[in-house]
Scaffold this active site. Structure first.
Site, short mmCIF file in Angstrom:
data_model
loop_
_atom_site.label_atom_id
_atom_site.label_comp_id
_atom_site.label_asym_id
_atom_site.label_seq_id
_atom_site.Cartn_x
_atom_site.Cartn_y
_atom_site.Cartn_z
CE1 TYR A 104 -3.05 -1.55 5.75
CE2 TYR A 104 -2.53 0.66 4.96
CZ TYR A 104 -3.02 -0.61 4.73
OH TYR A 104 -3.50 -0.95 3.48
CB SER A 142 -0.85 0.02 1.26
OG SER A 142 -1.49 1.27 1.42
N1 LIG Z 1 -8.79 -0.40 -0.35
C1 LIG Z 1 -7.77 0.44 -0.48
O1 LIG Z 1 -7.92 1.65 -0.66
C2 LIG Z 1 -6.37 -0.09 -0.37
C3 LIG Z 1 -5.31 0.83 -0.53
C4 LIG Z 1 -4.02 0.36 -0.44
C5 LIG Z 1 -3.79 -0.98 -0.20
N2 LIG Z 1 -4.82 -1.84 -0.04
C6 LIG Z 1 -4.52 -3.24 0.23
O2 LIG Z 1 -5.30 -4.03 -0.64
C7 LIG Z 1 -5.57 -5.30 -0.03
C8 LIG Z 1 -7.04 -5.62 -0.18
O3 LIG Z 1 -7.77 -4.66 0.55
P1 LIG Z 1 -9.34 -4.49 0.34
O4 LIG Z 1 -9.57 -3.04 0.18
O5 LIG Z 1 -9.81 -5.44 -0.67
O6 LIG Z 1 -9.86 -4.91 1.80
P2 LIG Z 1 -11.08 -5.84 2.25
O7 LIG Z 1 -12.23 -5.70 1.33
O8 LIG Z 1 -11.28 -5.55 3.70
O9 LIG Z 1 -10.49 -7.29 2.07
C9 LIG Z 1 -9.53 -7.78 2.96
C10 LIG Z 1 -9.68 -9.26 3.08
O10 LIG Z 1 -8.71 -9.72 4.04
C11 LIG Z 1 -9.33 -10.70 4.84
N3 LIG Z 1 -8.65 -10.88 6.13
C12 LIG Z 1 -8.50 -9.97 7.10
N4 LIG Z 1 -7.90 -10.53 8.16
C13 LIG Z 1 -7.70 -11.84 7.85
C14 LIG Z 1 -7.14 -12.95 8.52
N5 LIG Z 1 -6.71 -12.85 9.78
N6 LIG Z 1 -7.08 -14.12 7.88
C15 LIG Z 1 -7.54 -14.25 6.62
N7 LIG Z 1 -8.08 -13.24 5.93
C16 LIG Z 1 -8.17 -12.05 6.54
C17 LIG Z 1 -10.73 -10.18 5.03
O11 LIG Z 1 -11.54 -11.21 5.50
P3 LIG Z 1 -12.88 -10.87 6.34
O12 LIG Z 1 -13.81 -10.21 5.38
O13 LIG Z 1 -13.34 -12.22 6.78
O14 LIG Z 1 -12.47 -9.98 7.45
C18 LIG Z 1 -11.05 -9.73 3.62
O15 LIG Z 1 -11.50 -10.83 2.85
C19 LIG Z 1 -5.06 -5.19 1.39
O16 LIG Z 1 -3.79 -5.82 1.46
C20 LIG Z 1 -4.90 -3.71 1.62
O17 LIG Z 1 -3.91 -3.40 2.56
C21 LIG Z 1 -6.11 -1.42 -0.13
#
Ligand SMILES: NC(=O)c1ccc[n+]([C@@H]2O[C@H](COP(=O)([O-])OP(=O)(O)OC[C@H]3O[C@@H](n4cnc5c(N)ncnc54)[C@H](OP(=O)(O)O)[C@@H]3O)[C@@H](O)[C@H]2O)c1
Length: 329
Positions: A180, A155
């Protein structure tokens, strides 16, 4: 072997979607493992890969929720990245299946949660986002096919902190954004070191920043904080037009996993479907309707000495290192 941390002119950009990246591609016969592949960017990644013919396995900490979200698009198994026994269990089940992985995408994460500890008292964001994926990839290593790619979803949050070698666990006071940041720096350093170690076996690794996308990732932020950031209005409705859609947000990880433009490359941090430039440390000034924001990659996230040090530390903590003479404990 070393890939320059500079743009290659991929022809894609910030508005590219995962489907755009895979247009005309046939991934039949390949297998992808996507952590977090049932929410946000992971879900769009699963949809895009499956749409191009790949078989996708989604290890989920809430398998029933995952099955409902995926509706048969992918195979679901159980995995809690914050629990190393659960990581071992999933990896063993997968290895016993005898199948080979062509794309391994670590999209799962938690962000800016209240202070929490897992396992022997490890700070939860570092433990879940980094150590869980470290253990997972090392335990799955025998199943990762030569020619495969591993993508570590980092990120721009890595700008908030390098690795805090003198207080890794925030024993001197917790800051949710620094935690984070440290975890996301770890994701980038992990890809860098994995590429060095795995490259000779034909397995290349990349880290990516997907962009800013409203997803359940922001679940730990209060409405007040999101309003103050200019993301949503008082009703929680999105007001910022500089956010990417989830389909656009999934594009860079799908690109890093599959693009022929990256053949022979690895270890680099990518954003907007290209290799990112080194960052100056100063945020990009605000533009019309858009706040100042960081772009590019900080020196502490592409530092080979720190990547090697983090690998050793992580191997010691998790008890697994696929590249040591005694790989598993
Ligand atoms: N969205 C943004 O703006 C953004 C920006 C920069 C980077 N990112 C990165 O992109 C990636 C995806 O993010 P996203 O926005 O798609 O977030 P998201 O919709 O919250 O998806 C995250 C996933 O991680 C799973 N997870 C969390 N804790 C876990 C654990 N202990 N064991 C197994 N799975 C777990 C969650 O499962 P549950 O639903 O069961 O909790 C969910 O399926 C992340 O690495 C994030 O840091 C996102």
């Amino acid at each position: 072997m070393t890939t320059a941390q500079h743009r290659i002119g991929s022809g894609f950009g910030a508005t590219t979607t995962a489907a755009d990246v895979l247009e005309g591609r046939d991934l039949s016969g390949t297998l992808a493992v996507v952590t977090g592949g049932y929410s946000g960017l992971g879900l769009e990644t699963t949809r895009a890969l499956a749409g191009a013919g790949a078989r996708v396995v989604v290890p989920a900490r809430r398998p029933e929720v995952a099955k409902a979200a995926l509706g048969g698009l992918a195979e679901v198994d159980e995995l809690d990245l914050g629990d190393l026994d659960s990581v071992r269990g999933f990896a063993e089940r997968f290895r016993e299946s005898g199948r080979r992985i062509d794309f391994l995408i670590g999209s799962a994460a938690i962000m800016a949660c209240p202070e929490a500890r897992v396992g022997p008292g490890w700070e939860a964001q570092f433990a879940t986002n980094h150590l869980g994926h470290f253990a997972l990839v090392n335990r799955l290593w025998p199943s990762i096919a030569p020619g495969a790619r591993v993508v570590s979803v980092s990120s721009r949050g890595h700008h908030f902190s390098g690795i805090r070698w003198d207080d890794l666990w925030f024993e001197q006071g917790y800051d949710k954004w620094q935690a984070y940041g440290q975890a996301k720096t770890a994701n980038a350093l992990f890809a860098l070191r994995l590429d060095e170690l795995g490259g000779p076996f034909g397995v290349r690794s990349f880290s990516v920043h997907p962009g800013s996308i409203l997803t359940p990732l922001q679940r730990h932020l209060s409405l007040e904080e999101k309003i103050a950031n200019g993301w949503v209005d008082e009703r929680g409705e999105p007001i910022a037009d500089w956010f990417k859609s989830p389909q656009q947000g999934a594009a860079t990880q799908v690109w890093a996993a599959t693009s022929p433009a990256l053949d022979g490359m690895g270890g680099v941090y990518c954003e907007d479907c290209d290799i990112a430039e080194p960052a100056s440390g100063e945020p990009l000034p605000s533009g019309p309707g858009r706040p100042a924001m960081y772009t590019g990659v900080r020196d502490w996230a592409v530092d080979r000495a720190q990547a090697a040090r983090l690998w050793e530390l992580s191997a010691g903590l998790t008890g697994v290192d696929a590249f040591s003479p005694a790989p598993l404990r």
